[in-house]
Design an enzyme around this catalytic site. Structure first.
Site, PDB file in Angstrom:
ATOM      1  N   LYS A 126      29.767  11.719 -21.009  1.00 52.70           N
ATOM      2  CA  LYS A 126      30.924  12.554 -21.303  1.00 52.70           C
ATOM      3  C   LYS A 126      32.220  11.750 -21.242  1.00 52.70           C
ATOM      4  CE  LYS A 126      28.246  16.168 -21.642  1.00 52.70           C
ATOM      5  NZ  LYS A 126      26.957  15.515 -21.494  1.00 52.70           N
TER       6      LYS A 126
ATOM      7  N   LYS B 204      32.608  17.312 -12.905  1.00 53.87           N
ATOM      8  CA  LYS B 204      31.436  17.336 -13.779  1.00 53.87           C
ATOM      9  C   LYS B 204      30.705  15.997 -13.769  1.00 53.87           C
ATOM     10  CE  LYS B 204      32.198  19.599 -17.718  1.00 53.87           C
ATOM     11  NZ  LYS B 204      32.819  20.005 -19.008  1.00 53.87           N
TER      12      LYS B 204
ATOM     13  N   GLY C 219      23.554  21.442 -19.876  1.00 51.88           N
ATOM     14  CA  GLY C 219      22.816  22.645 -19.497  1.00 51.88           C
ATOM     15  C   GLY C 219      23.395  23.370 -18.300  1.00 51.88           C
ATOM     16  N   GLY C 220      24.679  23.164 -18.029  1.00 48.66           N
ATOM     17  CA  GLY C 220      25.318  23.846 -16.911  1.00 48.66           C
ATOM     18  C   GLY C 220      25.073  23.211 -15.561  1.00 48.66           C
TER      19      GLY C 220
ATOM     20  N   GLU D 203      37.910  17.550 -15.272  1.00 52.46           N
ATOM     21  CA  GLU D 203      38.658  18.203 -16.342  1.00 52.46           C
ATOM     22  C   GLU D 203      39.455  19.361 -15.753  1.00 52.46           C
ATOM     23  OE1 GLU D 203      35.710  17.705 -20.232  1.00 52.46           O
ATOM     24  OE2 GLU D 203      35.847  19.635 -19.189  1.00 52.46           O
TER      25      GLU D 203
ATOM     26  N   HIS E  48      34.336  29.532 -25.132  1.00 50.36           N
ATOM     27  CA  HIS E  48      33.505  28.373 -25.455  1.00 50.36           C
ATOM     28  C   HIS E  48      33.026  28.543 -26.896  1.00 50.36           C
ATOM     29  CE1 HIS E  48      30.409  25.326 -23.819  1.00 50.36           C
ATOM     30  NE2 HIS E  48      30.371  25.299 -25.146  1.00 50.36           N
TER      31      HIS E  48
ATOM     32  N   LYS F  20      24.621  29.085 -21.130  1.00 50.94           N
ATOM     33  CA  LYS F  20      24.778  30.088 -22.177  1.00 50.94           C
ATOM     34  C   LYS F  20      23.663  31.126 -22.090  1.00 50.94           C
ATOM     35  CE  LYS F  20      26.547  26.346 -25.023  1.00 50.94           C
ATOM     36  NZ  LYS F  20      26.227  25.446 -26.149  1.00 50.94           N
TER      37      LYS F  20
ATOM     38  N   ASN G 173      27.018  17.548 -28.721  1.00 49.58           N
ATOM     39  CA  ASN G 173      25.569  17.483 -28.582  1.00 49.58           C
ATOM     40  C   ASN G 173      25.025  16.880 -29.872  1.00 49.58           C
ATOM     41  OD1 ASN G 173      24.935  18.870 -25.969  1.00 49.58           O
ATOM     42  ND2 ASN G 173      26.149  20.455 -26.951  1.00 49.58           N
TER      43      ASN G 173
ATOM     44  N   ARG H 131      22.043  16.473 -30.828  1.00 52.31           N
ATOM     45  CA  ARG H 131      20.738  16.972 -31.253  1.00 52.31           C
ATOM     46  C   ARG H 131      20.816  18.441 -31.658  1.00 52.31           C
ATOM     47  NH1 ARG H 131      21.364  20.875 -27.280  1.00 52.31           N
ATOM     48  NH2 ARG H 131      21.792  19.894 -25.279  1.00 52.31           N
TER      49      ARG H 131
END
Length: 404
Positions: free
Chosen positions: A115, A155, A161-162, A197, A205, A234, A287, A289
């Protein structure tokens, strides 16, 4: 130009089943891999061929997966999402073995995998990013947090994935949060490195789906609103975003194109943004992918994104100039979790299962009645998606489908 005839699916569960369906429609042989506990799983039963994956690392064993694909005479490997889907070393290992990696180039994955590196790359490309900075140790974390102001999100640099994410509202909470997040990141991703952040509490989002070919052509396939989350994961996604003006969408699309071009990206990827209440937006992450919520984009555009990934991997150009969006779609993720115990994952055997159906209802499932649910993997079992001419009808349809 390559011609793919046999694909090893380096994944499990509902995404492996979903990839198999497209491969079958294209006349391409689908080769599944399964750990001993997954031999009777739906993805193993649906494939044309299944190979035993005997490794303590399971679906994270890149060397074993490449070896299996080579010995099975596969032309290509599709990583799905999760596991090794955003692992640049895995993509490189596939290419070294003469296998086509059905995804972006390894260098693009590497640039966006961290990130911190992704933020730096997007800043250099002129993409607006969320205010933040480094947190290599607690002292630096304090300095960064003080500079941007609380509340903040701390983070994991390799997170997703949270996981490896924690909100901190004051300096008094920072030290404990730093320690817990470092430990969580180390366990989940093998890297405890963190960054910070600013927490934008009123933001939505919103993510933008892109598709690019090897000739450098990038198109956007509209946005998805993923604001309904639990523990930063999500739960419900929809398209269109109900509060995104058309001009802001075009600005996001322009930013995503610039970002993708700056890293030499091709294949199917997603730019994630935070949309503030004043209409401004900020890059969150990319992402590289396929995304879990890709079905709602497919429902509104008529495209099969897995098919498009294969075409790009074969070196074929995009076969359309522009994409139109029709109607509205919603996806609900279905989890094996216990609501009486904080929604913790719940393992065991599925004693009864009835899938929702009816007009414009799509069931993407990785299980069947009698299947056993393991506690070793993500607890998402299936995704339920619906399409309708407008949002109100889509909500009514989703309520009805969930009621089934």
């Amino acid at each position: 130009m390559a011609s793919i005839k046999r694909v090893l699916i380096a994944n499990r569960g509902e995404i492996a089943v979903r990839i198999t369906r497209t491969l079958r429609e294209l006349g391409v042989e689908a080769v599944a891999v399964a750990t001993p506990e997954d031999r009777a799983s739906l993805h193993a039963l649906r494939a044309d061929r299944v190979l035993a994956l005997v490794s303590p690392l399971g679906y994270l064993d890149a060397e074993a997966l490449v070896s299996l694909a080579t010995r099975a005479g596969c032309d290509a490997v599709h990583p799905g999402y999760g596991f090794l889907s955003e692992n640049a070393e895995f993509a490189e290992a596939c290419e070294r073995a003469g296998l086509i990696f059905i995804g972006p180039p390894a260098q693009a994955i590497a640039k966006m995998g961290s990130k911190v590196r992704a933020r730096a790359a997007m800043r250099a490309a002129g993409v607006p990013i969320v205010p933040g900075g480094d947190a290599n140790d607690l002292e630096q974390a304090r300095a960064t947090a003080s500079a941007i102001g609380y509340p903040i999100l701390i983070k994991a640099t390799d997170g997703g994935g949270g996981k490896g994410m924690r909100r901190v509202d004051s300096e008094a909470e920072l030290a404990a949060a730093f320690e817990r997040t470092t430990s969580e990141a180390q366990k989940a991703f093998g890297n405890g490195a963190l960054y910070i952040e600013r927490a934008l509490g009123d933001a939505r989002h919103v993510e933008l789906q892109i598709l690019g070919d090897r000739a450098g052509r990038i198109v956007h396939l509209f946005e998805r609103d993923c604001s309904l989350q639990r523990r930063h994961q999500k739960i419900i996604e929809e398209t269109p975003c109900p509060v995104l003006p058309a001009e802001t969408l075009e600005q996001m699309a322009d930013v995503a194109r610039r970002g993708a071009e700056s890293i030499g990206y091709f294949s199917v990827g997603t730019f994630e943004f935070l949309l503030a209440s004043d209409g401004s937006f900020y890059f969150l992450e990319m992402n590289t992918r396929l995304q879990v919520e890709h079905p709602i984009t497919e429902l509104c555009t008529g495209l099969d994104l897995v098919r498009e990934m294969l075409r790009v991997a074969e070196g074929k150009p995009l076969d359309f100039e522009a994409v139109t969006r029709r109607g509205a779609a919603i996806e609900a993720r279905l989890y094996a979790e216990d609501p009486d115990h904080g929604f913790l994952p719940s393992a065991g055997q599925i004693s009864g299962l009835r899938a929702a159906s009816g007009p414009f209802v799509r069931d993407d499932s990785g299980v069947y009645e009698g299947a056993r649910v393991s506690d070793r993997y993500d607890p998402m079992l299936a995704k339920l998606s619906v399409w309708a001419p407008d949002r109100a009808q889509a909500i009514a349809r989703m309520r009805r489908a969930l009621g089934e």
